[in-house]
Scaffold this active site. Structure first.
Site, mmCIF file in Angstrom:
data_model
loop_
_atom_site.group_PDB
_atom_site.id
_atom_site.type_symbol
_atom_site.label_atom_id
_atom_site.label_comp_id
_atom_site.label_asym_id
_atom_site.label_seq_id
_atom_site.Cartn_x
_atom_site.Cartn_y
_atom_site.Cartn_z
ATOM 1 N N TYR A 159 -6.261 15.893 -7.262
ATOM 2 C CA TYR A 159 -5.979 17.356 -7.538
ATOM 3 C C TYR A 159 -5.782 17.466 -9.281
ATOM 4 O O TYR A 159 -5.629 18.656 -9.504
ATOM 5 C CB TYR A 159 -4.440 17.614 -6.652
ATOM 6 C CG TYR A 159 -4.768 18.235 -5.338
ATOM 7 C CD1 TYR A 159 -5.979 18.295 -4.774
ATOM 8 C CD2 TYR A 159 -3.450 18.827 -4.849
ATOM 9 C CE1 TYR A 159 -6.132 19.136 -3.772
ATOM 10 C CE2 TYR A 159 -3.796 19.477 -3.509
ATOM 11 C CZ TYR A 159 -5.004 19.476 -2.946
ATOM 12 O OH TYR A 159 -5.237 20.155 -1.824
ATOM 13 N N LYS A 229 -4.162 2.010 -2.295
ATOM 14 C CA LYS A 229 -5.332 0.935 -2.272
ATOM 15 C C LYS A 229 -5.296 0.068 -3.281
ATOM 16 O O LYS A 229 -6.162 0.144 -4.280
ATOM 17 C CB LYS A 229 -6.477 2.275 -2.308
ATOM 18 C CG LYS A 229 -7.730 1.264 -1.614
ATOM 19 C CD LYS A 229 -7.896 0.900 -0.367
ATOM 20 C CE LYS A 229 -9.208 0.107 -0.179
ATOM 21 N NZ LYS A 229 -9.543 -0.856 0.862
ATOM 22 N N ASP A 283 -6.227 1.754 4.329
ATOM 23 C CA ASP A 283 -7.219 1.717 5.298
ATOM 24 C C ASP A 283 -6.231 1.033 6.626
ATOM 25 O O ASP A 283 -6.368 1.607 7.712
ATOM 26 C CB ASP A 283 -8.377 0.881 4.986
ATOM 27 C CG ASP A 283 -8.304 -0.306 4.041
ATOM 28 O OD1 ASP A 283 -7.691 -0.276 2.878
ATOM 29 O OD2 ASP A 283 -8.181 -1.614 4.858
ATOM 30 N N ASP A 307 -3.867 13.097 2.210
ATOM 31 C CA ASP A 307 -4.834 14.167 2.874
ATOM 32 C C ASP A 307 -5.464 13.691 4.116
ATOM 33 O O ASP A 307 -5.309 14.175 5.397
ATOM 34 C CB ASP A 307 -6.002 14.471 1.537
ATOM 35 C CG ASP A 307 -6.821 15.970 2.192
ATOM 36 O OD1 ASP A 307 -6.252 16.686 3.060
ATOM 37 O OD2 ASP A 307 -7.773 16.061 1.482
#
Ligand code: NAD
Length: 420
Positions: A159, A229, A283, A307
């Site tokens: 963003y 991550k 993940d 998201d």
């Protein structure tokens, strides 16, 4: 402030800030609340939500005086601009507001008005509660296990919008900088390339994690999970995890405990009422929300992870017609459903207004009107569970009764009146 491009109601009082605080609202019994109905199906779900929220407010000793403000198509039609300054100023000045979806053209045209609004109002946390209502069809066996609230950072990561197009001077400069100055001379393939920059700051991380922890404490939640991550992106996503733990360990005393400390010092036994902060790789987390759904509570994460994750969670509880959302800043709030403007259904009085209504429910909670908020939830659940639903759910329910958007809102209002 006087406005030319909004419809100021005759009655209603302004919500203000408690003196000496940045985030404590003083809410009158009859506040003025700005509303943007939105583009496409916004013209259907906006008025439907307005009616339900007003009915719940009145049933619990309050009232809402709506102030119509404009953005997107409706602003272009009236004022020949996408986002009038009056709209932004009204949302700032009146502090708590609600909006429907706004269309963003893909690739060309103007940039997302949703992103512009969140930036200009500094609404840095996108907050999506995900819970199941009885009667809503779900693709999973036990959707009742899902009861999570996702705090997605709203101003950084993708963003921030820092990227350069292939073939431009800018991208060439960025490539040369990365290769020549930063020594990554063998990393980027030859030929056209697009380059983006992913900023994750200590400031942005800490205020987001603080909001998530404060929410967990206020709402008696057990845990906050930092999703990242960091195994691959050590200095951005890994830093998010580290700064997140710093907030947990340094700012809350005994009220908050990290999972490591819990095991190292207390044999896994959390102090009563404490919030446990842990972390998961993104993940893995997408699997965990499916396989160990009931172990997660409040989630704090960066923009892109948030998201994906919130949409995956939303799918388990009925999808876009149901999933509510909202944006929190310091002393400011904007509710909005997760779904977009679905142009092909616009103006047909057909789509499901539940997502917009339940977004309004978060708004009622933010006002401190818990009774009204609970009434909205219960009345929506009662309506759906009795088989009265819009087309999207009717086709998945045996013996369901198909209602128009406005009829569904009327049915919810009737339930509110009979429950209160
Ligand atoms: P969308 O959410 O508008 O619609 C996708 C599909 O989901 C629809 O075709 C419909 O089948 C279903 N759907 C969505 N809302 C529903 C509802 N209330 N009831 C029943 N079914 C519903 O997504 P899209 O088609 O990718 O996007 C359309 C436009 O909306 C784009 O311009 C996009 O940028 C914008 N958008 C805006 C927001 C926002 O304002 N916050 C969010 C997402 C997308």
């Amino acid at each position: 402030m006087s406005y030319e491009k909004v419809e100021v109601p005759e009655e209603g009082e302004k919500i203000t800030l408690e003196e000496g605080t940045e985030d404590e609202l003083v809410v009158p019994d009859e506040p003025t609340i700005p509303i943007i109905h939105g583009d496409g199906i916004g013209q259907d779900v906006g008025p439907a939500a307005q009616k339900v929220l007003e009915t719940a407010a009145q049933a619990t000793g309050h009232d809402i005086h709506w102030m119509r403000v404009y953005a997107g198509e409706s602003a272009r039609e009236r004022y020949d601009e996408n986002l009038p300054d009056d709209t932004v100023e009204a949302l700032k000045e009146f502090r708590v507001s609600i909006k429907g979806p706004l269309t963003t053209p893909v690739g060309a045209g103007f940039r997302s008005l949703n992103v512009a609004l969140r930036k200009r109002l500094d609404l840095y946390a996108n907050v999506r509660p995900t819970y199941h209502l009885d009667g809503v069809p779900s693709p999973v066996k036990d959707p009742g296990q899902m009861d999570m609230v996702t705090f997605r950072e709203n101003t950084e990561d993708v963003y921030a919008g820092i990227e350069w197009e292939a073939g431009t001077d800018e991208v060439q400069k960025a490539k040369e900088f990365v290769e020549n100055e930063m020594g990554e001379d063998d990393t980027i393939h030859d030929g056209p390339v697009g380059i983006g920059v992913k900023p994750i700051t200590e400031f942005g991380t800490k205020r987001l994690v603080r909001k998530a922890i404060d929410y967990a404490l206020e709402h008696d939640r057990d845990s906050v999970t930092l999703v990242h991550k960091g195994n691959i992106m050590k200095y951005t996503e890994g830093a998010f995890r580290d700064w997140g733990y710093e907030v947990a360990e340094e700012e809350y005393g005994d009220e908050v405990i990290s999972e490591d400390t819990l095991w190292e010092e207390r044999d896994g036994e959390a102090p009563e009422d404490a919030v446990v902060v842990n972390d998961r790789i993104a993940d893995n987390m997408l699997q965990q929300v499916l396989t160990r759904t009931d172990e997660y509570d409040v989630i704090a994460t960066m923009n892109l992870n948030g998201d994906y994750l919130s949409d995956a969670c939303g799918a388990q509880i009925g999808g876009l017609g149901i999933a509510p959302g909202s944006n929190f800043g310091d002393g400011r709030f904007l509710a909005e459903p997760v779904h977009g403007s679905a142009p092909k259904y616009a103006g047909q009085d057909k789509v499901n207004p539940t997502a917009m209504i339940l977004s309004g429910r978060i708004m009622l909670e933010r006002l401190g009107w818990t009774e009204a908020a609970d009434l909205v939830r219960d009345a929506v659940e009662e309506t759906i569970d009795s088989g009265k639903v819009t087309y999207d759910l009717e086709r998945q329910i045996e013996g369901g009764e198909k209602l128009a958007t406005s009829e569904f809102a009327d049915a919810v209002c009737e339930n509110i009146e009979s429950m209160s």
